[in-house]
Scaffold this motif. Structure first.
Motif, PDB file in Angstrom:
ATOM      1  N   SER A  52       0.829  -1.217   0.000  1.00 39.90           N
ATOM      2  CA  SER A  52       0.000   0.000   0.000  1.00 39.90           C
ATOM      3  C   SER A  52       0.862   1.265   0.000  1.00 39.90           C
ATOM      4  O   SER A  52       0.462   2.280  -0.567  1.00 39.90           O
ATOM      5  CB  SER A  52      -0.965  -0.006   1.183  1.00 39.90           C
ATOM      6  OG  SER A  52      -0.268  -0.040   2.403  1.00 39.90           O
ATOM      7  N   GLU A  55       1.917   1.639  -3.556  1.00 39.15           N
ATOM      8  CA  GLU A  55       0.759   2.109  -4.322  1.00 39.15           C
ATOM      9  C   GLU A  55       0.572   3.616  -4.127  1.00 39.15           C
ATOM     10  O   GLU A  55       0.279   4.353  -5.075  1.00 39.15           O
ATOM     11  CB  GLU A  55      -0.485   1.362  -3.858  1.00 39.15           C
ATOM     12  CG  GLU A  55      -1.760   1.776  -4.547  1.00 39.15           C
ATOM     13  CD  GLU A  55      -2.967   1.091  -3.927  1.00 39.15           C
ATOM     14  OE1 GLU A  55      -3.678   1.755  -3.152  1.00 39.15           O
ATOM     15  OE2 GLU A  55      -3.166  -0.104  -4.213  1.00 39.15           O
ATOM     16  N   SER A  58       3.362   5.404  -6.032  1.00 40.53           N
ATOM     17  CA  SER A  58       3.084   5.297  -7.472  1.00 40.53           C
ATOM     18  C   SER A  58       1.975   6.245  -7.899  1.00 40.53           C
ATOM     19  O   SER A  58       2.062   6.877  -8.958  1.00 40.53           O
ATOM     20  CB  SER A  58       2.713   3.859  -7.841  1.00 40.53           C
ATOM     21  OG  SER A  58       3.813   3.001  -7.681  1.00 40.53           O
TER      22      SER A  58
END
Length: 112
Positions: A52, A55, A58
């Motif tokens: 996470s 993520e 990103s």
């Protein structure tokens, strides 16, 4: 602005691993890496980092600002929520205050 969220992504990346997400032997190479938006998560530094968190980084380092989260969306990301929810009441109050402030200044804007 969403350009600031990109900068936050660079800073978070650096805090986690200790170096820039975009690199090269020359300024031109670095600029090409930044423009391409391609970066990686080397196992040596990122192997133990939660998916996470990756993520979140990103999302912040998405090249197209229309696809990048706003400040309000970023502070509502599950990785951020997980780590702020466990904090003391002061942290929760600050988070709520930040959400209100971001909402007032246009945190849901779809522009860069």
């Amino acid at each position: 602005k969403k350009c600031d969220l990109w900068s936050v992504g660079v800073v978070v990346y650096m805090i986690i691993c200790g170096y820039y997400p975009f690199y090269g032997d020359s300024t031109n190479q670095i600029v090409k890496h930044v423009a391409s938006g391609k970066f990686d998560y080397p196992t040596a530094e990122w192997g133990g980092v939660a998916a996470s968190a990756k993520e979140f980084v990103s999302a912040l380092l998405t090249v197209d600002p229309k696809e990048r989260p706003s400040a309000l969306e970023a502070i509502e990301h599950p990785w951020i929520v997980k780590h702020t929810a466990a904090r003391k009441t002061l942290s929760r109050s600050l988070s709520k205050g930040l959400k209100r402030t971001v909402s007032k200044i246009g945190g849901r804007s779809k522009t860069a």
